[in-house]
Scaffold this motif. Structure first.
Motif, PDB file in Angstrom:
ATOM      1  N   ALA A 178      -0.225   0.211  23.987  1.00 39.51           N
ATOM      2  CA  ALA A 178       0.884   0.672  24.819  1.00 39.51           C
ATOM      3  C   ALA A 178       0.253   1.289  26.055  1.00 39.51           C
ATOM      4  N   THR A 179       0.698   0.864  27.251  1.00 37.35           N
ATOM      5  CA  THR A 179       0.104   1.366  28.495  1.00 37.35           C
ATOM      6  C   THR A 179       1.110   2.214  29.274  1.00 37.35           C
ATOM      7  N   PHE A 180       0.549   3.183  30.003  1.00 43.36           N
ATOM      8  CA  PHE A 180       1.338   4.101  30.810  1.00 43.36           C
ATOM      9  C   PHE A 180       0.593   4.353  32.112  1.00 43.36           C
ATOM     10  N   GLY A 181       1.323   4.497  33.209  1.00 44.17           N
ATOM     11  CA  GLY A 181       0.705   4.718  34.505  1.00 44.17           C
ATOM     12  C   GLY A 181       0.437   6.180  34.819  1.00 44.17           C
ATOM     13  N   THR A 182       1.122   7.075  34.106  1.00 41.87           N
ATOM     14  CA  THR A 182       0.944   8.515  34.330  1.00 41.87           C
ATOM     15  C   THR A 182       1.065   9.261  33.002  1.00 41.87           C
ATOM     16  N   GLY A 183       0.602  10.486  32.999  1.00 39.25           N
ATOM     17  CA  GLY A 183       0.762  11.330  31.826  1.00 39.25           C
ATOM     18  C   GLY A 183       2.221  11.631  31.541  1.00 39.25           C
ATOM     19  N   GLU A 184       3.008  11.788  32.606  1.00 38.52           N
ATOM     20  CA  GLU A 184       4.430  12.048  32.437  1.00 38.52           C
ATOM     21  C   GLU A 184       5.125  10.881  31.739  1.00 38.52           C
ATOM     22  N   GLU A 185       4.736   9.646  32.093  1.00 47.72           N
ATOM     23  CA  GLU A 185       5.310   8.469  31.418  1.00 47.72           C
ATOM     24  C   GLU A 185       5.017   8.518  29.921  1.00 47.72           C
TER      25      GLU A 185
END
Length: 127
Positions: A33-40
């Motif tokens: 699972a990928t995310f562009g930011t820590g908030e995401e």
């Protein structure tokens, strides 16, 4: 939300690096699972469990180091592996002190990624 033993989370703001990491992790037999930011990541329905997190240190918004502190409060057993292309003085010690398990520099070879994640050769079951 649940994370399987086979799940690796990637937080990386450079989409080309994120895609390359995701391909490499999948080729090692893991779900990704990928995310562009820590908030995401924090807003996502993915929770910690026996997963690993590949975390870019230099992120927009919540930094990798700050994200480690937040995650440690809620998910003490999450394996956090910090990655950076800009190894600045004191960052390694700060990340490890905050609760990261490893601190590695980019680029990361597929073989090194397999070692870091504990990948098993094809055909072997995870224990």
């Amino acid at each position: 939300m649940t994370v399987s033993l086979e799940r690796v989370l990637v937080v990386e703001d450079d989409m080309s690096v994120s895609r390359a990491l995701a391909r490499a992790v999948r080729s090692l037999g893991f779900d990704v699972a990928t995310f562009g930011t820590g908030e995401e990541l924090l807003r996502s329905p993915v929770s910690a469990g026996p997963a690993a997190l590949l975390l870019d240190l230099h992120l927009p918004g919540l930094s990798g180091a700050d994200l480690i502190l937040v995650l440690r409060q809620h998910f003490p057993d999450l394996r956090i592996i910090v990655m950076t292309g800009r190894d600045i003085g004191g960052a390694r010690d700060a990340c490890l002190s905050a609760g990261a398990e490893l601190y590695i520099t980019k680029p990361i070879s597929r073989a090194d990624l397999g070692l870091v994640l504990g990948a098993r050769p094809p055909g072997r079951e995870r224990e």
